[in-house]
Write a protein that holds these residues in place. Structure first.
Motif, PDB file in Angstrom:
ATOM      1  N   SER A  67       0.835  -1.194   0.000  1.00 51.40           N
ATOM      2  CA  SER A  67       0.000   0.000   0.000  1.00 51.40           C
ATOM      3  C   SER A  67       0.869   1.243   0.000  1.00 51.40           C
ATOM      4  CB  SER A  67      -0.898   0.013   1.245  1.00 51.40           C
ATOM      5  OG  SER A  67      -1.555   1.252   1.380  1.00 51.40           O
ATOM      6  N   GLN A  68       0.460   2.225  -0.786  1.00 46.40           N
ATOM      7  CA  GLN A  68       1.188   3.498  -0.741  1.00 46.40           C
ATOM      8  C   GLN A  68       0.840   4.311   0.501  1.00 46.40           C
ATOM      9  OE1 GLN A  68       1.328   5.902  -4.259  1.00 46.40           O
ATOM     10  NE2 GLN A  68       2.841   4.562  -5.198  1.00 46.40           N
ATOM     11  N   LYS A  69      -0.056   3.784   1.339  1.00 44.49           N
ATOM     12  CA  LYS A  69      -0.351   4.432   2.618  1.00 44.49           C
ATOM     13  C   LYS A  69       0.708   4.108   3.666  1.00 44.49           C
ATOM     14  CE  LYS A  69      -5.370   4.045   1.937  1.00 44.49           C
ATOM     15  NZ  LYS A  69      -6.619   3.420   2.468  1.00 44.49           N
ATOM     16  N   TRP A  70       1.480   3.060   3.420  1.00 47.05           N
ATOM     17  CA  TRP A  70       2.459   2.646   4.425  1.00 47.05           C
ATOM     18  C   TRP A  70       3.517   3.724   4.642  1.00 47.05           C
ATOM     19  CZ3 TRP A  70       3.523  -3.006   2.409  1.00 47.05           C
ATOM     20  CH2 TRP A  70       2.462  -3.827   2.797  1.00 47.05           C
ATOM     21  N   SER A  71       3.821   3.983   5.897  1.00 50.77           N
ATOM     22  CA  SER A  71       4.850   4.960   6.239  1.00 50.77           C
ATOM     23  C   SER A  71       5.930   4.290   7.081  1.00 50.77           C
ATOM     24  CB  SER A  71       4.234   6.140   6.990  1.00 50.77           C
ATOM     25  OG  SER A  71       5.212   7.088   7.310  1.00 50.77           O
ATOM     26  N   ASP A  72       5.683   4.113   8.373  1.00 50.68           N
ATOM     27  CA  ASP A  72       6.620   3.385   9.219  1.00 50.68           C
ATOM     28  C   ASP A  72       6.426   1.893   8.958  1.00 50.68           C
ATOM     29  OD1 ASP A  72       7.270   5.848  10.142  1.00 50.68           O
ATOM     30  OD2 ASP A  72       6.405   5.602  12.132  1.00 50.68           O
ATOM     31  N   ILE A  73       7.479   1.233   8.524  1.00 54.41           N
ATOM     32  CA  ILE A  73       7.330  -0.133   8.031  1.00 54.41           C
ATOM     33  C   ILE A  73       8.650  -0.884   8.141  1.00 54.41           C
ATOM     34  CG2 ILE A  73       7.933   0.221   5.606  1.00 54.41           C
ATOM     35  CD1 ILE A  73       4.738  -1.566   6.763  1.00 54.41           C
ATOM     36  N   TYR A  74       8.551  -2.205   8.218  1.00 52.45           N
ATOM     37  CA  TYR A  74       9.719  -3.085   8.238  1.00 52.45           C
ATOM     38  C   TYR A  74       9.635  -4.019   7.032  1.00 52.45           C
ATOM     39  CZ  TYR A  74      12.725  -7.023   9.553  1.00 52.45           C
ATOM     40  OH  TYR A  74      13.682  -8.010   9.576  1.00 52.45           O
ATOM     41  N   VAL A  75      10.752  -4.155   6.287  1.00 54.04           N
ATOM     42  CA  VAL A  75      10.801  -5.020   5.108  1.00 54.04           C
ATOM     43  C   VAL A  75      12.053  -5.890   5.184  1.00 54.04           C
ATOM     44  CG1 VAL A  75      10.596  -5.122   2.600  1.00 54.04           C
ATOM     45  CG2 VAL A  75       9.813  -3.087   3.809  1.00 54.04           C
ATOM     46  N   GLN A  76      11.893  -7.151   4.787  1.00 55.24           N
ATOM     47  CA  GLN A  76      13.006  -8.096   4.857  1.00 55.24           C
ATOM     48  C   GLN A  76      12.912  -9.088   3.707  1.00 55.24           C
ATOM     49  OE1 GLN A  76      13.360 -10.340   8.600  1.00 55.24           O
ATOM     50  NE2 GLN A  76      13.535 -12.201   7.369  1.00 55.24           N
ATOM     51  N   VAL A  77      14.076  -9.516   3.206  1.00 53.77           N
ATOM     52  CA  VAL A  77      14.087 -10.570   2.195  1.00 53.77           C
ATOM     53  C   VAL A  77      15.448 -11.250   2.175  1.00 53.77           C
ATOM     54  CG1 VAL A  77      14.928  -9.230   0.205  1.00 53.77           C
ATOM     55  CG2 VAL A  77      13.306 -11.107  -0.147  1.00 53.77           C
ATOM     56  N   ASP A  78      15.452 -12.533   1.841  1.00 53.75           N
ATOM     57  CA  ASP A  78      16.685 -13.250   1.517  1.00 53.75           C
ATOM     58  C   ASP A  78      16.899 -13.139   0.018  1.00 53.75           C
ATOM     59  OD1 ASP A  78      16.800 -14.023   4.163  1.00 53.75           O
ATOM     60  OD2 ASP A  78      15.969 -16.008   3.805  1.00 53.75           O
ATOM     61  N   ALA A  79      18.128 -12.861  -0.402  1.00 52.51           N
ATOM     62  CA  ALA A  79      18.411 -12.666  -1.817  1.00 52.51           C
ATOM     63  C   ALA A  79      19.692 -13.382  -2.212  1.00 52.51           C
ATOM     64  CB  ALA A  79      18.523 -11.175  -2.139  1.00 52.51           C
ATOM     65  N   LYS A  80      19.728 -13.786  -3.477  1.00 51.64           N
ATOM     66  CA  LYS A  80      20.875 -14.537  -4.004  1.00 51.64           C
ATOM     67  C   LYS A  80      20.986 -14.262  -5.493  1.00 51.64           C
ATOM     68  CE  LYS A  80      22.370 -19.390  -4.665  1.00 51.64           C
ATOM     69  NZ  LYS A  80      22.250 -19.381  -6.147  1.00 51.64           N
ATOM     70  N   LEU A  81      22.199 -14.029  -5.975  1.00 47.86           N
ATOM     71  CA  LEU A  81      22.412 -13.817  -7.391  1.00 47.86           C
ATOM     72  C   LEU A  81      22.367 -15.138  -8.146  1.00 47.86           C
ATOM     73  CD1 LEU A  81      25.292 -11.177  -7.385  1.00 47.86           C
ATOM     74  CD2 LEU A  81      22.833 -10.793  -7.618  1.00 47.86           C
ATOM     75  N   ARG A 140       8.469   2.870   1.471  1.00 47.18           N
ATOM     76  CA  ARG A 140       7.940   4.192   1.122  1.00 47.18           C
ATOM     77  C   ARG A 140       8.151   4.508  -0.361  1.00 47.18           C
ATOM     78  NH1 ARG A 140       9.902   8.052   6.189  1.00 47.18           N
ATOM     79  NH2 ARG A 140       8.770   6.941   7.839  1.00 47.18           N
ATOM     80  N   ILE A 141       7.981   3.505  -1.207  1.00 53.68           N
ATOM     81  CA  ILE A 141       8.215   3.690  -2.640  1.00 53.68           C
ATOM     82  C   ILE A 141       6.993   4.361  -3.256  1.00 53.68           C
ATOM     83  CG2 ILE A 141       8.762   2.571  -4.813  1.00 53.68           C
ATOM     84  CD1 ILE A 141       9.941   0.259  -3.164  1.00 53.68           C
ATOM     85  N   PHE A 142       7.219   5.523  -3.807  1.00 50.92           N
ATOM     86  CA  PHE A 142       6.135   6.332  -4.357  1.00 50.92           C
ATOM     87  C   PHE A 142       6.379   6.526  -5.840  1.00 50.92           C
ATOM     88  CE2 PHE A 142       3.540  10.051  -5.184  1.00 50.92           C
ATOM     89  CZ  PHE A 142       2.437   9.833  -4.381  1.00 50.92           C
ATOM     90  N   GLU A 143       5.384   6.226  -6.648  1.00 52.13           N
ATOM     91  CA  GLU A 143       5.369   6.278  -8.110  1.00 52.13           C
ATOM     92  C   GLU A 143       5.683   4.904  -8.679  1.00 52.13           C
ATOM     93  OE1 GLU A 143       4.158   8.284 -10.080  1.00 52.13           O
ATOM     94  OE2 GLU A 143       4.355  10.311  -9.329  1.00 52.13           O
ATOM     95  N   GLY A 144       4.882   4.539  -9.675  1.00 50.25           N
ATOM     96  CA  GLY A 144       5.091   3.294 -10.390  1.00 50.25           C
ATOM     97  C   GLY A 144       4.662   3.463 -11.823  1.00 50.25           C
TER      98      GLY A 144
END
Length: 701
Positions: A540-554, A568-572
């Motif tokens: 949601s673009q309503k999200w402000s204070d937020i926690y995000v996590q991911v495992d990543a691998k090339l 807080r990503i705004f515009e798509g």
């Protein structure tokens, strides 16, 4: 010189003062006008049906009924879908069936599923495919040109058509060239030849699918080039404003508004749809009209929010809305079929003197007649494009005279909608008392902003299902491990904006991950692809204070040089180059990280060394944003704590790559800042951070 129309209106006022009414003839004795080619909706032009497939039952089936089921709701005659090309095309990207020249897969995306569901409800629905973007391998020269190797591109399209038939038993009826881009005469002719060679002579070409400023220009080429004329079956215009050109009419080709409407689906949007469905033919001899888009099933803060015939943007709650265009379109779609015949202008189709329009259509067997009337006022029917010139509509009394094969008709069924300026007092698709016909004549008092259908058919129906559940916010905490999906599916709720993400089974007991698949820039449709890396948003673009996590691998080969998580990503959509937010990039090969306030990385908060990390293995990125502070961890180590006060305060969560190339993602978590703090505290207390179970335990997922 006074125009004839002005003189006519002046004389008409005199006639009215003497107690007379206008008489409009419905007369087929001199023959009919053009065949009717149907009304449709577009799924695509940027992932506009993305959120529909993950609706729960029964709501998902209910939505599909409203769109496709005959004599129920919109009852569409045509479904137009995007042939995914791995490129951003308005609200997201749609996956190609061939990410590269050696790849061929027909399980990706959701357009296959949608075509099957439409056919289940209406086996007669026509299917129309059109590419917006193309995978980059189709142009090895590195140019933005899918026509450089016309046989190669035609073969790519033919494989998609054959894939629909082989894997889904779906026959594709129409195929387009390149959405809203220049057509190429050599490619159009080549596509026709290759279709015929492949045994696909039944597939008709629609061209050019371009904006109204340039779209009818192909008519001039068709008039000069017999081979091109033989290749193109339908001339398709986008947003023609209900008008065509003399050259387009001279071709004798069926003329379509192959993309139209594109308007917020409130009452004004409904009025727009009602007006153009009639006046596309009355003004421009346009015999087919297709709405962009079919259904607003994408996050409502992406471009062109709610520009669909109905709205379904909350699969986590099951909530959806049957909007006014569904019922205003039903006035046409439920009482006609492809192949019916329009009455000629002045003999059953035309304008009313005091505003509005009427069209009449007869069934091919001559047994049934349908008349659709609209009196949409200017301010109640403005479409998003092109600008609508000012005009007036007044209450009026009109008299119809039936002549020819329906002269002896005794009764017509009547359906009516009345638009007001609020939903509660407007009425939609309401059955009226049958209209009695005396000596082939009948009289109607027409109010402003009404749509009326008069028909010999008894099959109309305002379908309904139970009231859907109330809307809810996106659920937090949210975790996605990707195990529930089939391989090659797109994970639910993620809205890929550049690149293409699908589920990959790593085998060997490692389980499933979400993999970014695009390794080179597509033959792009909009400037978003200049970003040169893949992005995927959620929430949601309503999200402000937020926690995000991911495992990543090339990836092991053809890999990206890094990956990111964001908040807080705004515009798509095609505006993604302007995206702001908090982006945490990690570059394993160089063991560096970057924190930036915009997707283009021109606003740098912090950069530096990561310290030891798994160059070719899994790394865990964590980002906590609270107020003006952003904290980032990599594999349990705090890398930064920065101030971000000058940037957007709300927006999506997201992830992606730092360049085109393969990268895998797993164990995605988005949570409230309170839960995020608990996760970070838990991580910092554990020296071994290789196991994600502490996070799962903390969130009680």
């Amino acid at each position: 010189m006074i125009q004839l129309q002005t003189i006519y209106v002046f004389l008409h006022l005199i006639v009215l003062s003497l107690g007379y009414t206008d008489v409009y003839n419905i007369d087929d004795r001199e023959g009919f006008g053009r065949p009717f080619d149907g009304i449709g909706g577009i799924s695509g032009g940027g992932a506009t049906s993305k959120l529909l497939i993950n609706y729960p039952e029964p709501q998902r089936s209910e939505i599909l009924d409203y769109l496709f089921k005959p004599n129920f709701g919109a009852s569409l005659h045509i479904l137009k879908v995007e042939i995914g090309g791995d490129g951003q095309s308005t609200d997201g990207t749609e996956a190609s069936h061939m990410h590269n020249a050696l790849d061929e897969n027909y399980q990706r995306g959701y357009e296959w599923w949608l075509m099957v569901e439409a056919k289940k409800r209406n086996p007669n629905i026509k299917i129309y495919g059109l590419p917006w973007s193309f995978p980059g391998w189709l142009n090895p020269m590195g140019q933005r040109n899918p026509y450089q190797f016309p046989v190669l591109t035609a073969t790519y399209i033919i494989k998609w058509i054959k894939g629909a038939a082989k894997f889904y038993n779906v026959t594709v009826d129409y195929i387009g060239i390149w959405n809203e881009k220049d057509y190429d005469k050599v490619y159009v002719k080549t596509l026709r030849k290759e279709l015929d060679k492949a045994g696909l002579g039944h597939v008709k070409i629609v061209a050019p699918d371009a904006p109204h400023i340039q779209d009818w220009k192909i008519s001039e080429d068709i008039l000069k080039d017999p081979e091109l004329a033989a290749a193109v079956e339908y001339i398709g215009s986008h947003y023609p404003g209900t008008i065509t050109t003399k050259e387009a009419i001279q071709t004798g080709k069926p003329l379509w508004a192959s993309e139209d409407y594109s308007t917020f689906n409130d009452l004004v949007g409904g009025g727009c749809w009602a007006r153009i469905l009639n006046q596309n033919f009355v003004n421009g001899n346009i015999t087919g009209t297709i709405s962009w888009n079919l259904i607003a099933a994408y996050y409502d803060t992406l471009p062109f929010t709610r520009d669909g015939l109905m709205t379904a943007e909350s699969p986590w709650s099951g909530h959806y809305v049957v909007e006014s265009p569904i019922w205003l379109g039903a006035h046409t779609t439920q009482f006609t079929q492809i192949g019916w015949k329009y009455y000629r202008h002045g003999y059953g189709s035309g304008h009313f003197v005091f505003g509005g329009s009427y069209v009449s259509l007869a069934s091919p067997d001559g047994k049934d007649l349908t008349i659709i009337i609209e009196t949409m006022s200017h301010d109640h029917s403005k479409c998003i494009r092109p600008p609508l010139p000012k005009y007036n509509v007044k209450k009026q009394t009109v008299k119809f005279q039936l002549k020819g094969q329906f002269a002896n008709t005794k009764v017509l069924q009547m359906w009516k909608s009345k638009l007001r300026f609020d939903n509660t007092s407007s009425t939609f698709f309401k059955k009226q008392k049958p209209l009695q016909i005396i000596n082939g004549t009948f009289t109607l008092d027409l109010d402003v902003d009404v749509v009326i259908t008069l028909t010999t058919l008894n099959t109309g129906n305002k379908g309904s299902h139970k009231t859907p559940p109330p809307v809810k916010d996106f659920p937090l905490p949210y975790m996605e491990g990707f195990e529930k999906y089939n391989e090659h599916e797109e994970p639910f709720n993620f809205a890929q904006q550049t690149g293409s993400f699908e589920v990959k089974d790593l085998g060997g007991g490692q389980g499933k991950v979400m993999r970014q698949m695009v390794t080179q820039i597509p033959v792009y449709w909009c400037a978003a692809e200049k970003l040169n890396f893949a992005t995927n948003y959620i929430g949601s673009q309503k999200w402000s204070d937020i926690y995000v996590q991911v495992d990543a691998k090339l990836g092991e080969a053809n890999s990206s040089d890094g990956y990111f998580v964001g908040a807080r990503i705004f515009e798509g959509g095609c505006n993604i180059l302007d995206s702001t937010g908090i982006f945490f990039f990690v570059f394993p090969a160089t063991q560096r990280f970057l924190v930036t306030g915009n997707i283009g990385q021109s606003v740098i908060h912090k950069l530096g060394p990561t310290g030891k990390l798994n160059v070719k293995g899994w790394n865990t990125l964590r980002l906590l944003v609270q107020g003006s502070k952003a904290v980032g961890l990599l594999n349990g180590k705090i890398l930064f704590n920065v101030t971000v006060a000058d940037y957007k305060t709300h927006g999506f969560a997201g992830l992606g790559t730092s360049s085109w190339g393969i990268a895998d993602f797993d164990n995605f978590v988005v949570a409230s800042p309170h839960d995020g703090e608990k996760i970070i505290d838990n991580v910092l207390r554990n020296a071994d951070d290789s196991n994600v179970s502490p996070e799962i335990d903390v969130l009680n997922l």
